[in-house]
Design a protein around this motif. Structure first.
Motif, PDB file in Angstrom:
ATOM      1  N   ASN A   1     -20.827  11.619 -48.512  1.00  0.00           N
ATOM      2  CA  ASN A   1     -22.253  11.718 -48.329  1.00  0.00           C
ATOM      3  C   ASN A   1     -22.527  12.101 -46.924  1.00  0.00           C
ATOM      4  OD1 ASN A   1     -22.668  11.967 -51.190  1.00  0.00           O
ATOM      5  ND2 ASN A   1     -23.572   9.780 -51.199  1.00  0.00           N
ATOM      6  N   ARG A   2     -21.968  11.191 -46.041  1.00  0.00           N
ATOM      7  CA  ARG A   2     -22.091  11.008 -44.630  1.00  0.00           C
ATOM      8  C   ARG A   2     -21.600  12.218 -44.009  1.00  0.00           C
ATOM      9  NH1 ARG A   2     -24.349   7.608 -46.670  1.00  0.00           N
ATOM     10  NH2 ARG A   2     -25.238   5.492 -45.852  1.00  0.00           N
ATOM     11  N   LEU A   3     -20.455  12.576 -44.589  1.00  0.00           N
ATOM     12  CA  LEU A   3     -19.748  13.919 -44.101  1.00  0.00           C
ATOM     13  C   LEU A   3     -20.496  14.966 -44.460  1.00  0.00           C
ATOM     14  CD1 LEU A   3     -17.149  15.090 -42.488  1.00  0.00           C
ATOM     15  CD2 LEU A   3     -16.193  14.962 -44.661  1.00  0.00           C
ATOM     16  N   ASP A   4     -21.086  15.191 -45.440  1.00  0.00           N
ATOM     17  CA  ASP A   4     -21.920  16.435 -45.999  1.00  0.00           C
ATOM     18  C   ASP A   4     -23.074  16.230 -45.271  1.00  0.00           C
ATOM     19  OD1 ASP A   4     -19.914  16.952 -47.776  1.00  0.00           O
ATOM     20  OD2 ASP A   4     -21.155  16.213 -49.498  1.00  0.00           O
ATOM     21  N   GLU A   5     -23.670  15.541 -44.981  1.00  0.00           N
ATOM     22  CA  GLU A   5     -25.075  15.241 -44.353  1.00  0.00           C
ATOM     23  C   GLU A   5     -24.781  15.696 -42.763  1.00  0.00           C
ATOM     24  OE1 GLU A   5     -26.365  11.309 -44.729  1.00  0.00           O
ATOM     25  OE2 GLU A   5     -26.684  11.289 -46.564  1.00  0.00           O
TER      26      GLU A   5
END
Length: 89
Positions: free
Chosen positions: A68-72
């Protein structure tokens, strides 16, 4: 001196005529940037809720959180790159 005055008047006129076109494009870009910000914030909130509700186990939850952090970060980078490109145009 007469040529200088004509040049100043013509350049002022050209700037005055093109100003609404520039402003309209800028307003569109600002709206797009605001929309991107709202979309990113919504995705971030959804990700946080899903992470809080994760019951799969520590490793799976951490993997989901990292994804999720990578996508954000990826979405934010793409949006900011587009905004910078629009500002340069």
């Amino acid at each position: 001196m007469n040529k200088f005055v004509k040049l100043v008047i013509l350049s002022s006129l050209a700037a005055f005529i093109s100003a609404p076109l520039i402003a309209a494009e800028t307003m569109k870009e600002k709206t797009e940037a605001a929309t991107n910000d709202v979309t990113r914030d919504a995705k971030k909130s959804i990700n946080r809720i899903e992470e809080a509700a994760c019951t799969e186990g520590d490793v799976e939850c951490l993997a989901q959180k990292a994804k999720n952090r990578l996508d954000e970060a990826s979405d934010a980078t793409k949006d900011k790159a587009t905004e910078l490109k629009n500002k340069a145009d």
